[in-house]
Design an enzyme around this catalytic site. Structure first.
Site, PDB file in Angstrom:
ATOM      1  N   THR A  45       8.698 -35.952  25.313  1.00  0.00           N
ATOM      2  CA  THR A  45       7.672 -35.579  24.386  1.00  0.00           C
ATOM      3  C   THR A  45       6.425 -35.217  25.012  1.00  0.00           C
ATOM      4  O   THR A  45       5.464 -34.277  24.837  1.00  0.00           O
ATOM      5  CB  THR A  45       7.194 -36.599  23.373  1.00  0.00           C
ATOM      6  OG1 THR A  45       8.513 -37.240  23.105  1.00  0.00           O
ATOM      7  CG2 THR A  45       6.388 -35.975  22.279  1.00  0.00           C
ATOM      8  N   GLU A  46       6.163 -35.979  26.299  1.00  0.00           N
ATOM      9  CA  GLU A  46       4.965 -35.775  26.913  1.00  0.00           C
ATOM     10  C   GLU A  46       5.071 -36.174  28.439  1.00  0.00           C
ATOM     11  O   GLU A  46       6.123 -36.941  28.737  1.00  0.00           O
ATOM     12  CB  GLU A  46       3.816 -36.382  26.529  1.00  0.00           C
ATOM     13  CG  GLU A  46       3.788 -37.695  26.371  1.00  0.00           C
ATOM     14  CD  GLU A  46       2.619 -38.423  25.194  1.00  0.00           C
ATOM     15  OE1 GLU A  46       2.056 -37.749  24.539  1.00  0.00           O
ATOM     16  OE2 GLU A  46       2.745 -39.703  25.185  1.00  0.00           O
ATOM     17  N   VAL A  94       5.791 -36.983  32.185  1.00  0.00           N
ATOM     18  CA  VAL A  94       6.698 -36.416  33.073  1.00  0.00           C
ATOM     19  C   VAL A  94       7.943 -35.967  32.405  1.00  0.00           C
ATOM     20  O   VAL A  94       8.388 -34.887  33.061  1.00  0.00           O
ATOM     21  CB  VAL A  94       7.403 -37.764  33.951  1.00  0.00           C
ATOM     22  CG1 VAL A  94       8.559 -37.605  34.754  1.00  0.00           C
ATOM     23  CG2 VAL A  94       6.073 -38.629  34.953  1.00  0.00           C
ATOM     24  N   GLY A  95       8.365 -36.399  31.357  1.00  0.00           N
ATOM     25  CA  GLY A  95       9.369 -35.601  30.623  1.00  0.00           C
ATOM     26  C   GLY A  95       9.153 -34.333  29.897  1.00  0.00           C
ATOM     27  O   GLY A  95      10.139 -33.420  30.480  1.00  0.00           O
ATOM     28  N   ARG A 112      10.973 -39.837  19.795  1.00  0.00           N
ATOM     29  CA  ARG A 112      10.539 -40.381  18.472  1.00  0.00           C
ATOM     30  C   ARG A 112       9.861 -39.529  17.676  1.00  0.00           C
ATOM     31  O   ARG A 112       9.930 -39.318  16.518  1.00  0.00           O
ATOM     32  CB  ARG A 112       9.834 -41.775  18.699  1.00  0.00           C
ATOM     33  CG  ARG A 112      11.048 -42.669  19.364  1.00  0.00           C
ATOM     34  CD  ARG A 112      10.163 -43.993  19.742  1.00  0.00           C
ATOM     35  NE  ARG A 112       9.276 -43.699  20.782  1.00  0.00           N
ATOM     36  CZ  ARG A 112       8.642 -44.442  21.370  1.00  0.00           C
ATOM     37  NH1 ARG A 112       8.340 -45.913  21.108  1.00  0.00           N
ATOM     38  NH2 ARG A 112       7.504 -44.171  22.423  1.00  0.00           N
ATOM     39  N   ARG A 113       8.827 -38.728  18.595  1.00  0.00           N
ATOM     40  CA  ARG A 113       7.829 -37.820  17.682  1.00  0.00           C
ATOM     41  C   ARG A 113       8.490 -36.710  17.561  1.00  0.00           C
ATOM     42  O   ARG A 113       7.893 -35.629  18.285  1.00  0.00           O
ATOM     43  CB  ARG A 113       6.552 -37.909  18.488  1.00  0.00           C
ATOM     44  CG  ARG A 113       5.819 -39.313  18.154  1.00  0.00           C
ATOM     45  CD  ARG A 113       4.484 -39.297  18.931  1.00  0.00           C
ATOM     46  NE  ARG A 113       4.841 -39.323  20.429  1.00  0.00           N
ATOM     47  CZ  ARG A 113       4.060 -39.340  21.587  1.00  0.00           C
ATOM     48  NH1 ARG A 113       2.703 -39.110  21.292  1.00  0.00           N
ATOM     49  NH2 ARG A 113       4.450 -39.576  22.826  1.00  0.00           N
ATOM     50  N   ASP A 158      15.258 -43.362  18.925  1.00  0.00           N
ATOM     51  CA  ASP A 158      14.575 -44.328  19.418  1.00  0.00           C
ATOM     52  C   ASP A 158      15.646 -45.119  20.488  1.00  0.00           C
ATOM     53  O   ASP A 158      16.458 -45.694  19.900  1.00  0.00           O
ATOM     54  CB  ASP A 158      14.189 -45.307  18.175  1.00  0.00           C
ATOM     55  CG  ASP A 158      13.324 -46.483  18.809  1.00  0.00           C
ATOM     56  OD1 ASP A 158      13.484 -46.632  20.100  1.00  0.00           O
ATOM     57  OD2 ASP A 158      12.658 -47.131  18.216  1.00  0.00           O
ATOM     58  N   TYR A 165       9.943 -55.059  32.966  1.00  0.00           N
ATOM     59  CA  TYR A 165       9.732 -53.480  33.052  1.00  0.00           C
ATOM     60  C   TYR A 165      10.377 -53.138  34.619  1.00  0.00           C
ATOM     61  O   TYR A 165      11.395 -52.635  34.669  1.00  0.00           O
ATOM     62  CB  TYR A 165       8.522 -53.085  33.033  1.00  0.00           C
ATOM     63  CG  TYR A 165       8.208 -51.647  33.496  1.00  0.00           C
ATOM     64  CD1 TYR A 165       8.464 -50.429  32.707  1.00  0.00           C
ATOM     65  CD2 TYR A 165       7.517 -51.435  34.574  1.00  0.00           C
ATOM     66  CE1 TYR A 165       8.212 -49.269  33.373  1.00  0.00           C
ATOM     67  CE2 TYR A 165       7.272 -50.317  35.187  1.00  0.00           C
ATOM     68  CZ  TYR A 165       7.723 -49.071  34.349  1.00  0.00           C
ATOM     69  OH  TYR A 165       7.546 -47.963  34.777  1.00  0.00           O
ATOM     70  N   SER A 215       2.860 -46.086  51.496  1.00  0.00           N
ATOM     71  CA  SER A 215       2.632 -47.346  51.012  1.00  0.00           C
ATOM     72  C   SER A 215       3.853 -48.335  51.265  1.00  0.00           C
ATOM     73  O   SER A 215       3.897 -49.372  51.521  1.00  0.00           O
ATOM     74  CB  SER A 215       1.885 -47.430  49.611  1.00  0.00           C
ATOM     75  OG  SER A 215       2.110 -48.623  49.015  1.00  0.00           O
TER      76      SER A 215
HETATM   77  N1  LIG Z   1       2.999 -43.219  34.457  1.00  0.00           N
HETATM   78  C1  LIG Z   1       3.176 -43.913  35.680  1.00  0.00           C
HETATM   79  O1  LIG Z   1       2.090 -44.324  36.355  1.00  0.00           O
HETATM   80  C2  LIG Z   1       4.388 -44.506  36.183  1.00  0.00           C
HETATM   81  C3  LIG Z   1       4.403 -45.295  37.204  1.00  0.00           C
HETATM   82  C4  LIG Z   1       5.800 -45.610  37.515  1.00  0.00           C
HETATM   83  C5  LIG Z   1       6.806 -45.183  37.066  1.00  0.00           C
HETATM   84  N2  LIG Z   1       6.664 -44.393  35.881  1.00  0.00           N
HETATM   85  C6  LIG Z   1       7.968 -44.096  35.157  1.00  0.00           C
HETATM   86  O2  LIG Z   1       7.810 -42.480  34.721  1.00  0.00           O
HETATM   87  C7  LIG Z   1       8.373 -42.632  33.523  1.00  0.00           C
HETATM   88  C8  LIG Z   1       7.569 -42.040  32.608  1.00  0.00           C
HETATM   89  O3  LIG Z   1       6.284 -42.497  32.543  1.00  0.00           O
HETATM   90  P1  LIG Z   1       5.409 -42.513  31.100  1.00  0.00           P
HETATM   91  O4  LIG Z   1       4.452 -43.457  31.396  1.00  0.00           O
HETATM   92  O5  LIG Z   1       5.322 -41.096  30.575  1.00  0.00           O
HETATM   93  O6  LIG Z   1       6.589 -43.292  29.946  1.00  0.00           O
HETATM   94  P2  LIG Z   1       6.551 -43.089  28.458  1.00  0.00           P
HETATM   95  O7  LIG Z   1       5.336 -42.540  27.872  1.00  0.00           O
HETATM   96  O8  LIG Z   1       7.000 -44.399  28.098  1.00  0.00           O
HETATM   97  O9  LIG Z   1       7.804 -42.341  28.242  1.00  0.00           O
HETATM   98  C9  LIG Z   1       7.617 -40.876  28.356  1.00  0.00           C
HETATM   99  C10 LIG Z   1       8.411 -40.359  26.908  1.00  0.00           C
HETATM  100  O10 LIG Z   1       9.440 -41.087  26.449  1.00  0.00           O
HETATM  101  C11 LIG Z   1       9.310 -41.205  25.139  1.00  0.00           C
HETATM  102  N3  LIG Z   1       9.860 -42.368  24.791  1.00  0.00           N
HETATM  103  C12 LIG Z   1       9.232 -43.567  25.126  1.00  0.00           C
HETATM  104  N4  LIG Z   1       9.810 -44.645  24.524  1.00  0.00           N
HETATM  105  C13 LIG Z   1      11.089 -44.069  23.758  1.00  0.00           C
HETATM  106  C14 LIG Z   1      11.894 -44.458  22.938  1.00  0.00           C
HETATM  107  N5  LIG Z   1      12.122 -45.846  22.645  1.00  0.00           N
HETATM  108  N6  LIG Z   1      12.987 -43.921  22.358  1.00  0.00           N
HETATM  109  C15 LIG Z   1      12.674 -42.567  22.640  1.00  0.00           C
HETATM  110  N7  LIG Z   1      11.920 -42.028  23.552  1.00  0.00           N
HETATM  111  C16 LIG Z   1      10.804 -42.724  23.892  1.00  0.00           C
HETATM  112  C17 LIG Z   1       8.008 -40.835  24.722  1.00  0.00           C
HETATM  113  O11 LIG Z   1       7.998 -39.984  23.653  1.00  0.00           O
HETATM  114  P3  LIG Z   1       7.797 -40.393  22.171  1.00  0.00           P
HETATM  115  O12 LIG Z   1       6.744 -41.358  21.946  1.00  0.00           O
HETATM  116  O13 LIG Z   1       7.920 -39.322  21.332  1.00  0.00           O
HETATM  117  O14 LIG Z   1       9.043 -41.383  21.950  1.00  0.00           O
HETATM  118  C18 LIG Z   1       7.464 -40.075  26.049  1.00  0.00           C
HETATM  119  O15 LIG Z   1       7.459 -38.681  25.779  1.00  0.00           O
HETATM  120  C19 LIG Z   1       9.041 -43.651  33.032  1.00  0.00           C
HETATM  121  O16 LIG Z   1      10.290 -43.990  33.326  1.00  0.00           O
HETATM  122  C20 LIG Z   1       7.984 -44.754  33.716  1.00  0.00           C
HETATM  123  O17 LIG Z   1       8.958 -45.953  34.072  1.00  0.00           O
HETATM  124  C21 LIG Z   1       5.561 -44.119  35.230  1.00  0.00           C
END
Ligand SMILES: NC(=O)c1ccc[n+]([C@@H]2O[C@H](COP(=O)([O-])OP(=O)(O)OC[C@H]3O[C@@H](n4cnc5c(N)ncnc54)[C@H](OP(=O)(O)O)[C@@H]3O)[C@@H](O)[C@H]2O)c1
Length: 280
Positions: A31-32, A34-35, A54-55, A80, A171, A255
């Site tokens: 949805t937003e 990295v994906g 989900r959205r 979900d 996590y 790092s």
């Molecule tokens: N951002 C950072 O700083 C960071 C750092 C280290 C690693 N990462 C990794 O990078 C990835 C993306 O991070 P992020 O912060 O963008 O994560 P996020 O917002 O939780 O997930 C990205 C997407 O996943 C969907 N999603 C989340 N939970 C879901 C569920 N239960 N069922 C179906 N879809 C789901 C969300 O869309 P919907 O709300 O529409 O479902 C959202 O578009 C993750 O694997 C995270 O561990 C991120």
């Protein structure tokens, strides 16, 4: 449409991904952030998109934009991932019969606080998103890719999966699972037509992360050094088929190498804990 060098670059990527891997790619967590950035890469590469999240409405809007800009088809699957049975059924039936050539597991679930202060129900929800649904999706698409000897996977982990993540322990443990499982599978298919990579992220400017950044000077410093989702996607796709396991961003790589070379494990764990120690 882009012109000049940009068009040439887009054209090159377009031939590469679709011709190399197949017609359709799935992004679980599209949805937003990295994906979404990964979907853009696939669309630039000419692949049709299966966008899971989900959205539903928002996914449809984004899918329509990719269709208009790149001419690719898209399918939205509302699922979900904290409910693995229902999510797998929805995803497997939506992709049946498609020429699948790519998958990426991006979605994750956090819960801040001490391990024992987080309910078992919340722990299990995190395990469902970060481990069980991931495992089932990865296994399903690896079977397809291995049988056709063609396909690619980019799974997303986190530096917390290297160091561990106090006050966000479940996590970090889930991210370590994704990291180690994907690295091993990547090596297993090195001499095949399937490219597998795990991409370990440091702080990245996604909408979810921006809500959770630590407050105060530590948080400000983290934001200054963060990558954008597009920078992450550029590096992840550039290294696909070349490396099993990447840490995105030069600073993040340095790092991790510095912590491993010059500090004890305990020091690294304490350092990661220092960001969220006040969240209980
Ligand atoms: N951002 C950072 O700083 C960071 C750092 C280290 C690693 N990462 C990794 O990078 C990835 C993306 O991070 P992020 O912060 O963008 O994560 P996020 O917002 O939780 O997930 C990205 C997407 O996943 C969907 N999603 C989340 N939970 C879901 C569920 N239960 N069922 C179906 N879809 C789901 C969300 O869309 P919907 O709300 O529409 O479902 C959202 O578009 C993750 O694997 C995270 O561990 C991120």
């Amino acid at each position: 449409m882009p012109s000049g060098l940009a068009a040439k670059e887009k054209g090159r990527l377009m031939t590469n991904l679709r011709e190399k891997y197949g017609e359709w790619g799935i992004v679980l967590g599209a949805t937003e952030g990295v994906g979404e950035a990964f979907c853009k890469k696939l669309a630039e590469g000419g692949m049709n998109l299966v966008m899971v999240g989900r959205r539903e409405e928002l996914l449809r809007e984004k899918g329509e934009k990719f269709h208009e800009e790149y001419g690719v088809d898209y399918k939205v699957v509302r699922a979900d991932l904290s409910c693995p049975d229902e999510a797998c059924e929805a995803v497997f039936s939506a992709t049946e019969g498609l020429d699948m050539g790519f998958m990426s597991y991006v979605a994750c679930l956090h819960h801040f606080g001490k391990f024992q202060h987080t309910s078992l129900e919340d722990h299990e929800k995190m395990v469902n998103v970060n481990v069980i649904s991931f495992l089932r999706m990865f296994h399903h698409f690896m079977n397809i890719f291995a049988a056709q000897d063609r396909g690619a996977v980019i799974n997303v982990s986190s530096m917390t999966g290297i160091s561990s993540s106090p006050w966000n322990a479940e996590y970090g443990a889930g991210k370590a699972y994704i990291l180690k499982l994907t690295e091993a599978v990547a090596c297993e298919c090195e001499k095949t037509g399937v490219d597998v990579e795990v991409c370990t992220l440091g702080t990245t400017l996604t909408p979810t992360a921006m809500k959770n950044f630590p407050k105060g000077p530590a948080g400000e410093q983290v934001v200054k050094l963060a990558l954008t989702p597009d920078e992450v996607a550029d590096e992840a796709f550039e290294k696909l088929g070349k490396e099993f396991s990447i840490i995105t961003g030069e600073r993040n790589k340095k790092s991790v190498h510095d912590w491993k070379a010059n500090h004890t494990e305990d020091e690294y764990i304490r350092y990661m804990g220092s960001f969220y120690a006040d969240q209980d």
